[in-house]
Design a protein around this motif. Structure first.
Motif, PDB file in Angstrom:
ATOM      1  N   LEU A  56      44.194  37.317  40.147  1.00  0.00           N
ATOM      2  CA  LEU A  56      43.190  37.222  39.091  1.00  0.00           C
ATOM      3  C   LEU A  56      41.791  37.397  39.669  1.00  0.00           C
ATOM      4  O   LEU A  56      40.940  38.068  39.067  1.00  0.00           O
ATOM      5  CB  LEU A  56      43.310  35.872  38.379  1.00  0.00           C
ATOM      6  CG  LEU A  56      42.332  35.623  37.216  1.00  0.00           C
ATOM      7  CD1 LEU A  56      42.538  36.653  36.104  1.00  0.00           C
ATOM      8  CD2 LEU A  56      42.501  34.205  36.667  1.00  0.00           C
ATOM      9  N   ARG A  59      41.124  41.041  40.288  1.00  0.00           N
ATOM     10  CA  ARG A  59      40.931  41.826  39.067  1.00  0.00           C
ATOM     11  C   ARG A  59      39.607  41.503  38.377  1.00  0.00           C
ATOM     12  O   ARG A  59      39.023  42.368  37.717  1.00  0.00           O
ATOM     13  CB  ARG A  59      42.108  41.599  38.116  1.00  0.00           C
ATOM     14  CG  ARG A  59      43.444  42.088  38.679  1.00  0.00           C
ATOM     15  CD  ARG A  59      44.584  41.757  37.759  1.00  0.00           C
ATOM     16  NE  ARG A  59      44.616  42.642  36.608  1.00  0.00           N
ATOM     17  CZ  ARG A  59      45.429  43.691  36.461  1.00  0.00           C
ATOM     18  NH1 ARG A  59      46.269  44.006  37.448  1.00  0.00           N
ATOM     19  NH2 ARG A  59      45.410  44.428  35.381  1.00  0.00           N
ATOM     20  N   LEU A  60      39.146  40.251  38.514  1.00  0.00           N
ATOM     21  CA  LEU A  60      37.882  39.859  37.879  1.00  0.00           C
ATOM     22  C   LEU A  60      36.677  40.083  38.791  1.00  0.00           C
ATOM     23  O   LEU A  60      35.540  40.089  38.320  1.00  0.00           O
ATOM     24  CB  LEU A  60      37.936  38.387  37.457  1.00  0.00           C
ATOM     25  CG  LEU A  60      38.906  38.034  36.337  1.00  0.00           C
ATOM     26  CD1 LEU A  60      38.853  36.533  36.036  1.00  0.00           C
ATOM     27  CD2 LEU A  60      38.607  38.832  35.066  1.00  0.00           C
ATOM     28  N   ARG A 270      39.721  38.729  27.609  1.00  0.00           N
ATOM     29  CA  ARG A 270      39.700  39.390  28.914  1.00  0.00           C
ATOM     30  C   ARG A 270      40.667  38.710  29.878  1.00  0.00           C
ATOM     31  O   ARG A 270      41.477  39.367  30.549  1.00  0.00           O
ATOM     32  CB  ARG A 270      38.273  39.347  29.482  1.00  0.00           C
ATOM     33  CG  ARG A 270      38.149  39.777  30.953  1.00  0.00           C
ATOM     34  CD  ARG A 270      38.088  41.258  31.128  1.00  0.00           C
ATOM     35  NE  ARG A 270      38.119  41.642  32.550  1.00  0.00           N
ATOM     36  CZ  ARG A 270      37.065  41.579  33.373  1.00  0.00           C
ATOM     37  NH1 ARG A 270      35.881  41.146  32.932  1.00  0.00           N
ATOM     38  NH2 ARG A 270      37.186  41.985  34.624  1.00  0.00           N
ATOM     39  N   VAL A 271      40.584  37.389  29.957  1.00  0.00           N
ATOM     40  CA  VAL A 271      41.467  36.656  30.866  1.00  0.00           C
ATOM     41  C   VAL A 271      42.917  36.797  30.426  1.00  0.00           C
ATOM     42  O   VAL A 271      43.824  36.966  31.254  1.00  0.00           O
ATOM     43  CB  VAL A 271      41.058  35.167  30.949  1.00  0.00           C
ATOM     44  CG1 VAL A 271      42.033  34.396  31.838  1.00  0.00           C
ATOM     45  CG2 VAL A 271      39.644  35.022  31.484  1.00  0.00           C
ATOM     46  N   THR A 273      44.312  39.343  28.852  1.00  0.00           N
ATOM     47  CA  THR A 273      44.772  40.685  29.222  1.00  0.00           C
ATOM     48  C   THR A 273      45.115  40.763  30.697  1.00  0.00           C
ATOM     49  O   THR A 273      46.160  41.328  31.081  1.00  0.00           O
ATOM     50  CB  THR A 273      43.690  41.719  28.879  1.00  0.00           C
ATOM     51  OG1 THR A 273      43.449  41.704  27.464  1.00  0.00           O
ATOM     52  CG2 THR A 273      44.119  43.116  29.295  1.00  0.00           C
ATOM     53  N   GLU A 274      44.255  40.185  31.532  1.00  0.00           N
ATOM     54  CA  GLU A 274      44.495  40.220  32.969  1.00  0.00           C
ATOM     55  C   GLU A 274      45.743  39.411  33.342  1.00  0.00           C
ATOM     56  O   GLU A 274      46.557  39.839  34.175  1.00  0.00           O
ATOM     57  CB  GLU A 274      43.275  39.695  33.736  1.00  0.00           C
ATOM     58  CG  GLU A 274      41.991  40.473  33.502  1.00  0.00           C
ATOM     59  CD  GLU A 274      42.045  41.897  34.026  1.00  0.00           C
ATOM     60  OE1 GLU A 274      43.046  42.284  34.652  1.00  0.00           O
ATOM     61  OE2 GLU A 274      41.073  42.639  33.794  1.00  0.00           O
ATOM     62  N   ALA A 277      49.029  41.145  32.460  1.00  0.00           N
ATOM     63  CA  ALA A 277      49.294  42.209  33.433  1.00  0.00           C
ATOM     64  C   ALA A 277      49.774  41.645  34.766  1.00  0.00           C
ATOM     65  O   ALA A 277      50.708  42.174  35.381  1.00  0.00           O
ATOM     66  CB  ALA A 277      48.027  43.050  33.632  1.00  0.00           C
ATOM     67  N   ILE A 278      49.142  40.560  35.206  1.00  0.00           N
ATOM     68  CA  ILE A 278      49.510  39.940  36.487  1.00  0.00           C
ATOM     69  C   ILE A 278      50.930  39.404  36.455  1.00  0.00           C
ATOM     70  O   ILE A 278      51.722  39.621  37.383  1.00  0.00           O
ATOM     71  CB  ILE A 278      48.516  38.814  36.836  1.00  0.00           C
ATOM     72  CG1 ILE A 278      47.140  39.397  37.178  1.00  0.00           C
ATOM     73  CG2 ILE A 278      49.043  37.959  37.998  1.00  0.00           C
ATOM     74  CD1 ILE A 278      46.043  38.365  37.268  1.00  0.00           C
TER      75      ILE A 278
END
Length: 326
Positions: A56, A59-60, A270-271, A273-274, A277-278
């Motif tokens: 995370l 990605r952020l 946003r979090v 979505t991430e 995916a993770i």
């Protein structure tokens, strides 16, 4: 002069307003993110948090720092998270005990799960199981177990990881659905409960799947079924409760990711979505499965509905079973 002064003060006021407003997703994150975990280091929840945290962060574009705040059955960590700034820089890994059971069982909590948090996603699930000591109850299925307990009403005890714990409630739901009279023996954790089950001090137990591995392999403990509607990939050989003789016995251990209420929706999305995916990455999934849990992400709306449905379900069980926590 007066006009210039007015513009000056208006500019200061507008600047202060923007400084105090929650950060929008376009500039998020602007600093490291604190990930509060209400369990001590080394447990499965902490381990899973440290598995997805670095990904995370990558990605952020900012560090994700795990902040362990154990104690008070999750209340300490929950209170800290609830009172944090709603700007997305504090996230909270919260269990079913914190979001569902504490509010039902405990009075005067310093937080309200529906008022003080906004859901982001469910992270993982782990089915609970019913296990027996085959030397004490030689049952090969849930159907045979129910028959054995009914033959001795009020005499058979079952162990759990603690009074008012999710495993205790799973046992009470089992008892209510099967129409049984049993004695609850609470332990301080699943480890001691399983040790006594294997040692013959108690004939049956309701625990999470991960707590049974070493004992079931030795043959001293027999797992009869999982409390789920479908078989788990964690142990596909285990039947569901319905397959083994007790329809509708479903009880999952789970925890999810939430943020302080008021966190902007674009940051939540946003979090989410991430994280989805993770948790779908094959290497991340494999590492999480090795801890005894299955990734089970969903949308903020789905997670919100799930929390509310769990509150309704377990409120009914607690009331019917007459469960109270001192």
């Amino acid at each position: 002069m007066f006009r210039l002064a007015t513009v000056f003060f208006v500019s200061i006021w507008v600047g202060a307003a923007f400084a105090q407003a929650p950060q929008s997703g376009s500039s998020y994150p602007s600093r490291p993110i604190r990930l509060i975990v209400h369990f001590p280091p080394g447990g499965s929840t902490d381990t899973v948090s440290r598995i997805f945290g670095p990904v995370l962060a990558e990605r952020l574009g900012k560090p994700v720092i795990v902040d362990n705040r154990p104690g008070g059955n999750g209340v300490i960590g929950a209170e800290i998270a609830a009172k944090s700034a709603p700007d997305g820089h504090t996230l909270f890994v919260a269990s079913a005990s914190v979001l569902v059971l504490n509010p039902i069982l405990r009075q005067n909590l310093p937080y309200d799960p529906l008022r003080d948090f906004v859901p982001i996603t469910r992270l993982v699930t782990s089915p609970f199981i019913v296990a027996i000591n085959p030397s004490l109850i030689p049952a090969a299925s849930v159907r045979e177990l129910i028959a054995a307990v009914k033959a001795k009403p009020g005499q058979v005890a079952f162990a759990s990881g603690g009074n008012g714990s999710a495993m205790h409630l799973a046992g009470e739901l089992f008892r209510l659905l099967a129409g049984l009279e049993m004695i609850h023996v609470p332990y301080k954790g699943n480890g001691p409960a399983m040790a006594d089950l294997a040692g013959g001090q108690v004939p049956m137990a309701f625990v999470d799947l991960g707590s049974t591995s070493a004992f079931s392999k030795s043959g001293r403990v027999r797992i009869l079924a999982i409390a789920a509607s479908q078989r788990t990939t964690l142990a596909p050989e285990l039947p569901t409760a319905a397959e083994s003789g007790l329809p509708n016995w479903e009880a999952l251990g789970w925890y999810g990711l939430v943020a302080p209420a008021g966190t902007p929706a674009d940051i939540i999305n946003r979090v989410n979505t991430e994280m989805i995916a993770i948790l779908k990455l094959p290497e991340i999934r494999a590492r999480i499965v090795a801890t005894g849990s299955e990734p089970a992400p969903n949308t903020p709306g789905e997670f919100d509905g799930y929390i509310k449905s769990e509150i309704g379900k377990w409120t009914k069980v607690i009331k019917e079973a007459g469960i109270k926590v001192e």
